[in-house]
Scaffold this active site. Structure first.
Site, short mmCIF file in Angstrom:
data_model
loop_
_atom_site.label_atom_id
_atom_site.label_comp_id
_atom_site.label_asym_id
_atom_site.label_seq_id
_atom_site.Cartn_x
_atom_site.Cartn_y
_atom_site.Cartn_z
N CYS A 411 43.45 30.84 43.28
CA CYS A 411 42.93 31.05 41.79
C CYS A 411 41.59 29.72 41.86
O CYS A 411 40.14 29.14 42.32
CB CYS A 411 43.66 30.99 40.66
SG CYS A 411 42.40 31.68 40.06
N HIS A 538 46.80 35.29 42.31
CA HIS A 538 48.29 34.62 42.46
C HIS A 538 49.08 35.38 43.01
O HIS A 538 49.62 36.12 42.83
CB HIS A 538 48.17 34.25 41.02
CG HIS A 538 47.81 33.30 39.75
ND1 HIS A 538 47.49 31.93 40.49
CD2 HIS A 538 46.59 33.64 39.12
CE1 HIS A 538 46.88 31.29 39.06
NE2 HIS A 538 45.93 32.73 38.47
N GLU A 540 51.62 34.26 44.80
CA GLU A 540 53.61 33.09 44.41
C GLU A 540 54.07 34.77 43.65
O GLU A 540 55.46 34.80 43.73
CB GLU A 540 53.07 31.90 44.20
CG GLU A 540 52.45 31.52 42.96
CD GLU A 540 50.29 32.08 42.85
OE1 GLU A 540 50.08 32.34 43.64
OE2 GLU A 540 49.97 31.24 41.69
N1 GLN Z 1 40.29 28.17 35.61
C1 GLN Z 1 40.07 29.02 36.75
C2 GLN Z 1 39.23 30.11 35.20
O1 GLN Z 1 39.28 30.47 34.15
C3 GLN Z 1 41.16 28.96 37.27
C4 GLN Z 1 42.21 29.79 36.24
C5 GLN Z 1 43.30 29.51 37.76
O2 GLN Z 1 43.46 29.16 38.43
N2 GLN Z 1 44.35 30.55 37.02
O3 GLN Z 1 39.03 31.10 36.31
#
Ligand code: GLN
Length: 607
Positions: A411, A538, A540
């Site tokens: 992410c 994500h 995970e």
């Molecule tokens: N801050 C980034 C976004 O909002 C990444 C978010 C995250 O890593 N969950 O896109």
């Protein structure tokens, strides 16, 4: 379909309420998941509900500093990280209503009141809130949580906090009433308590347990099992004392002492007859096969004790002081390490310490951070929000890219990998995400249309979304088993700017996975590197002990120097690394969980 032998005969939902006493944070969630696991190993379909008595509607607005990670479900629910334990232990998929909070209950009752559903009556905690709690539980318990779509037979309900808290009173009262409504043979209570052992005398003390059980009884619930968390195994005399003072048989006092891996807890419960007790108490005559299940669990736990080879991963994050902040990330790393028979060493690095400002202010910290980073076998930059530490993460990514160290960006980690490449390979020195520099001339990561600034909560792209692989030439695609697409969970507001795609691809950073519309960049891979992968989602959140998440498995394989061999062998682990039995065999056992983090008592001096 499941075998009818496995299903208990009555056809009634069985509810197991897990409450806690004395202090929180002693492993109630692990114990509740373990209870569910041993019942699932008897062939039952088990679901779980976590009740959090706080007033927040959900965990979406929580600070990772205070509450640990926000766990994300398929349906986009942002929930307490305990739901992750249930999903991993029971290999199930939950929905946002499996996490019940005071906020959700009051919101539903207030909405009904505004609609006039209460016909002008006074709306009160008893009976309206307590009824709403019971209705919620009955409805949610029936929702299938497995791929076979079968309605669960057992629902484990974990009540957060400790008995006696003001916030949990309406819930306790709701279950006091509930036990009579659903009848005795369909409801039981497990109370998790603490047996401190002050070092001065070394004696195991039962008084706190006596008090909490008395308090629970005073509120109208009687424990069927008292699970005692203690540093070392309970002495017999202590067990007898608890039995006598808490008015239960000795077999109802269960010892859950500290163990080297939380994955031993189901075994510990099973050895003390918990499965037999629950099936008798809840009138579930069935063929139980605890032995077979025990063998499999034991194999996994022995393996985690026997690991000789090490593999270290630098976790370059922001919330490194609080280990729960990256709970699922660490679990996913553990699952992958165990799958390749390596002992995982996570090196937590506060990314801000990699920045030049730290060199000036606290040089020791700076050098220590860099020493940790450089000595790790692989580097992981997880998700995150806010500008602090982002430059340090970019330095770490730059190092991984140039030194050809295995790297996974998740992410924010992927977004920053794109920024790093833009700055140092494309020569766009000010390239950034508009999250951190809204005025940059090179906005390589930009706001998504969904993002609604000014409103917190519910403004993100959340939950399960599809990623299509655009090419066969992708390591990640191979790791996923050469599939055409994957469905993974998301939680973000920003995304890679699709207009700049060709600039990156020309220089070897390829966008190998995109969303269904082909507008969103989901997976990056770098050419000529042992493993340099970034994912917008994500992975995970869906990692399981025996089904480690492919992006994480790739990182561990690369870090252990095993990735090329693994790919050549068609993504098969070597015989030494594979488990001797299949875990998906419902007739024999549920998927055991190899969560290898320890179950340890909190240090009492810190309480
Ligand atoms: N801050 C980034 C976004 O909002 C990444 C978010 C995250 O890593 N969950 O896109």
């Amino acid at each position: 379909m499941f075998s009818p032998i496995c299903r208990h005969q009555s056809g009634m939902m069985k509810y197991i309420l897990v409450t806690g006493g004395v202090i929180s944070g002693i492993g109630k969630g692990i114990i509740a998941s373990s209870v569910g696991t041993i019942l699932k190993s008897c062939g039952l379909h088990v679901t779980a509900i976590k009740i959090d008595p706080y007033i927040n509607i959900d965990a979406g607005t929580f600070s990772p500093y205070e509450h640990g990670e926000v766990f994300v479900l398929d349906d986009g629910g942002e929930v307490d990280l305990d739901l992750g334990n249930y999903e991993r232990f029971l290999d199930i998929r939950l929905t946002k209503d499996n996490n019940l909070t005071t906020g959700k209950i009051y919101q539903s009752v207030i909405n009904k009141e505004r609609r006039g559903d209460y016909l002008g009556k006074t709306v009160q905690v008893v009976p309206h809130i307590t009824d709403a709690i019971q209705e919620w539980v009955v409805k949610q318990a029936k929702v299938p949580v497995e791929d076979d779509g079968v309605e669960p037979e057992v629902c484990v309900i974990e009540l957060g906090g400790t008995v006696g808290d003001i916030e949990s009173m309406p819930f306790i009262e709701a279950f006091r009433q509930f036990q009579f409504k659903v009848k005795r043979e369909n409801f039981c209570n497990i109370h998790v308590s603490l047996i401190p052992q002050p070092s001065a005398t070394g004696e195991q003390k039962t008084k706190p347990t006596q008090n909490t059980v008395r308090e629970l009884r005073g509120l109208g619930l009687s424990p069927d099992l008292i699970m005692c968390r203690c540093a070392t195994a309970l002495e017999n005399s202590v067990k007898e004392k608890i039995s006598m003072f808490c008015h239960v048989e000795p077999e109802q006092v269960i010892c859950v002492h500290d163990v080297s891996s939380i994955y031993k807890v189901p075994l510990l419960l099973e050895q003390q007859g918990v499965c037999g007790f629950l099936t008798r108490r809840l009138d579930m005559p069935m063929e139980t096969r605890p032995r077979r299940m025990l063998t499999k669990w034991k194999e996994m736990s022995d393996r985690s004790d026997r690991l000789l080879e090490h593999c270290s991963i630098a976790l370059v994050g922001k919330y490194t002081k609080f280990s729960d902040s990256y709970a699922s990330v660490i679990k996913a790393l553990e699952h992958s390490a165990l799958a390749i028979s390596h002992k995982l060493e996570v090196k937590n690095i506060d990314s801000a310490n990699l920045e030049l400002s730290t060199l000036q202010e606290e040089p020791v910290k700076y050098h220590e951070a860099w020493q940790k980073l450089c000595s790790a076998d692989g580097i992981l930059v997880p998700g995150g929000f806010g500008v602090r530490g982002t430059e340090g993460k970019i330095h770490a990514i730059n190092w991984a890219r140039k030194q050809k160290k295995p790297f996974l960006g998740v992410c924010l980690g992927m977004q920053l990998a794109v920024c790093e490449f833009a700055r140092n390979t494309l020569g766009w020195a000010d390239a950034n995400s508009t999250e951190f520099d809204p005025d940059t001339k090179h906005p390589v990561v930009i706001d998504m249309p969904e993002h609604n600034p000014g409103q917190m909560g519910g403004t993100m792209r959340l939950g399960k979304r599809r990623t299509i692989f655009m090419t066969n030439n992708s390591v990640l695609r191979k790791l996923y088993g050469d599939v055409e697409y994957v469905d993974e969970r998301h939680r973000h507001r920003f995304e890679v700017n699709p207009e700049l795609k060709s600039h990156f691809e020309e220089k070897g950073l390829r966008f190998v996975g995109q969303d269904v519309e082909g507008e969103r960049m989901e997976v990056i891979e770098l050419d000529d590197h042992p493993y340099f992968v970034g994912v917008q989602y994500h992975p995970e959140f869906t990692s399981r002990p025996i089904k480690p998440s492919p992006p994480y498995l790739g990182l561990l394989l690369a870090a252990a120097g095993k990735l090329p061999g693994y790919l050549v062998k068609g993504c098969q682990l070597s015989p030494r690394d594979t488990y001797s039995d299949t875990y998906s065999d419902r007739s024999g056992s549920s998927s055991p969980d190899s969560e290898i983090s320890e179950l340890k008592m909190p240090s009492l001096s810190n309480e």
